[in-house]
Design an enzyme around this catalytic site. Sequence first.
Site, PDB file in Angstrom:
ATOM      1  N   ARG A   1       8.179   4.198  -4.687  1.00 39.34           N
ATOM      2  CA  ARG A   1       8.214   3.191  -3.617  1.00 39.34           C
ATOM      3  C   ARG A   1       7.214   2.065  -3.890  1.00 39.34           C
ATOM      4  NH1 ARG A   1       7.478   5.152   2.380  1.00 39.34           N
ATOM      5  NH2 ARG A   1       5.329   5.342   1.678  1.00 39.34           N
TER       6      ARG A   1
ATOM      7  N   GLU B   1      11.966   2.182  14.219  1.00 37.28           N
ATOM      8  CA  GLU B   1      11.120   3.282  13.746  1.00 37.28           C
ATOM      9  C   GLU B   1       9.839   3.294  14.568  1.00 37.28           C
ATOM     10  OE1 GLU B   1       9.829   2.577   9.640  1.00 37.28           O
ATOM     11  OE2 GLU B   1       9.819   0.420  10.018  1.00 37.28           O
TER      12      GLU B   1
ATOM     13  N   ARG C   1      -7.982 -20.935  -1.528  1.00 36.59           N
ATOM     14  CA  ARG C   1      -6.879 -20.650  -0.602  1.00 36.59           C
ATOM     15  C   ARG C   1      -5.728 -21.582  -0.916  1.00 36.59           C
ATOM     16  NH1 ARG C   1      -4.921 -22.336   4.536  1.00 36.59           N
ATOM     17  NH2 ARG C   1      -3.857 -20.616   5.591  1.00 36.59           N
TER      18      ARG C   1
ATOM     19  N   TYR D   1       0.832  -1.210   0.000  1.00 33.66           N
ATOM     20  CA  TYR D   1       0.000   0.000   0.000  1.00 33.66           C
ATOM     21  C   TYR D   1       0.858   1.248   0.000  1.00 33.66           C
ATOM     22  CZ  TYR D   1       0.822   0.837   5.037  1.00 33.66           C
ATOM     23  OH  TYR D   1       1.385   1.106   6.251  1.00 33.66           O
TER      24      TYR D   1
ATOM     25  N   LYS E   1       6.411  -2.093   1.787  1.00 37.79           N
ATOM     26  CA  LYS E   1       5.248  -1.521   2.482  1.00 37.79           C
ATOM     27  C   LYS E   1       4.044  -2.454   2.343  1.00 37.79           C
ATOM     28  CE  LYS E   1       3.169   3.062   3.228  1.00 37.79           C
ATOM     29  NZ  LYS E   1       3.305   3.077   4.683  1.00 37.79           N
TER      30      LYS E   1
ATOM     31  N   LEU F   1      10.980   1.120   7.040  1.00 38.20           N
ATOM     32  CA  LEU F   1      10.374   1.605   5.818  1.00 38.20           C
ATOM     33  C   LEU F   1      11.152   2.835   5.341  1.00 38.20           C
ATOM     34  CD1 LEU F   1       7.897   1.099   3.938  1.00 38.20           C
ATOM     35  CD2 LEU F   1       6.932   3.130   5.015  1.00 38.20           C
TER      36      LEU F   1
HETATM   37  N1  PDD Z   1       2.841   5.006   7.433  1.00 37.47           N
HETATM   38  N2  PDD Z   1       7.523   3.721   8.918  1.00 37.47           N
HETATM   39  C1  PDD Z   1       6.398   2.998   8.918  1.00 37.47           C
HETATM   40  C2  PDD Z   1       6.395   1.664   9.611  1.00 37.47           C
HETATM   41  C3  PDD Z   1       5.239   3.489   8.276  1.00 37.47           C
HETATM   42  O1  PDD Z   1       4.112   2.760   8.277  1.00 37.47           O
HETATM   43  C4  PDD Z   1       5.279   4.771   7.659  1.00 37.47           C
HETATM   44  C5  PDD Z   1       4.084   5.340   6.930  1.00 37.47           C
HETATM   45  C6  PDD Z   1       6.480   5.492   7.707  1.00 37.47           C
HETATM   46  C7  PDD Z   1       6.619   6.844   7.060  1.00 37.47           C
HETATM   47  O2  PDD Z   1       6.624   6.760   5.652  1.00 37.47           O
HETATM   48  P1  PDD Z   1       6.122   7.966   4.736  1.00 37.47           P
HETATM   49  O3  PDD Z   1       6.912   9.149   5.132  1.00 37.47           O
HETATM   50  O4  PDD Z   1       6.413   7.517   3.366  1.00 37.47           O
HETATM   51  O5  PDD Z   1       4.643   8.161   5.024  1.00 37.47           O
HETATM   52  C8  PDD Z   1       7.587   4.929   8.329  1.00 37.47           C
HETATM   53  C9  PDD Z   1       1.653   5.441   6.702  1.00 37.47           C
HETATM   54  C10 PDD Z   1       1.441   6.910   6.752  1.00 37.47           C
HETATM   55  C11 PDD Z   1       0.464   4.645   7.218  1.00 37.47           C
HETATM   56  O6  PDD Z   1       0.636   3.455   7.379  1.00 37.47           O
HETATM   57  O7  PDD Z   1      -0.610   5.207   7.403  1.00 37.47           O
END
Ligand code: PDD
Length: 287
Positions: free
Chosen positions: A53, A183, A102, A34, A151, A207
């Site tokens: 990405r 993170e 499945r 996503y 992601k 990420l």
């Molecule tokens: N989350 N690290 C993780 C684990 C994340 O899920 C996200 C983003 C980030 C930051 O990435 P970016 O700057 O590209 O948004 C770092 C999104 C916003 C979410 O899951 O809603």
Amino acid sequence: MTMRTVYVNGEYLPENEARVSIFDRGFLMADGVYEVTNVLNGKLIDFEGHNVRLDRSLTELGMKRPAAYDDLLEIHRELVTRNAINEGLIYLQVTRGNSGDRDFHYPPEETEPTLVLFTQDKPGMIDSPVAKRGARIISVPDMRWGRRDIKTVQLLYPSMAKMMAQAAGVDDAWMIEEDHITEGTSNNAYIVKDGRIITRALSHDILHGITRAAVLRFAREAQMEVEERSFTVAEAMDADEAFYTSASAFVTAVVEIDGAQLGGGTPGPVATRLREIYIEESLKHAI
Ligand code: PDD
């Protein structure tokens, strides 16, 4: 909430009419990726970064790209228009599609990926109260899998960590592996010590945040020192400032870690400045 128009596999539909198969790989196996793109003033922030990405996530998992860049851009814009989004988010998900049953093995090559997009109306994101007062966080063990650079929609552990934060009466959690912070549950983590911005280097452990890339670029352009290395919770507690970045939080100051207050308990100058620069520059380049 008013009824949204969402996008599913080529169609714009009212949200209550959108359907995905029970055999969809995303539903059965969390076999999907996503992106979340920010919308400010009705325009997309860093759409290209999110597109790059997305490509990377799809490639790493051997998944087909569901639509070309231009088509994805048009879908994003159409959803912004149809849902009258001024400030908010666009969620995009691609899965390996409906395998008809499945099975752990991937479905045949010709199986079409599932593509779903929807909007989230979030007025007031820029003036978020958490950003104003600064976030309070706790640290929790990082129990996710080893390819956090992809992601994927496997968000159970981050959800559990958010619930741990909620139970502790704080705003969010940062995750720890071998004594070092990886993170946040849905954001990248930073500390500031003696004027230096410290954040974990890119690897499979985290990420590769699109906001992270932009913020580090702006920081370097503003002659701030950036050090890409991992840091411990002890270092974070002893830092002058801390903050996190994501598409939905921009740059948000952290004022408390595991009960220890940072920098007097209010957002510090570096986080505050970076938030201003990020929002200003993002608005300039929004498409
Ligand atoms: N989350 N690290 C993780 C684990 C994340 O899920 C996200 C983003 C980030 C930051 O990435 P970016 O700057 O590209 O948004 C770092 C999104 C916003 C979410 O899951 O809603």
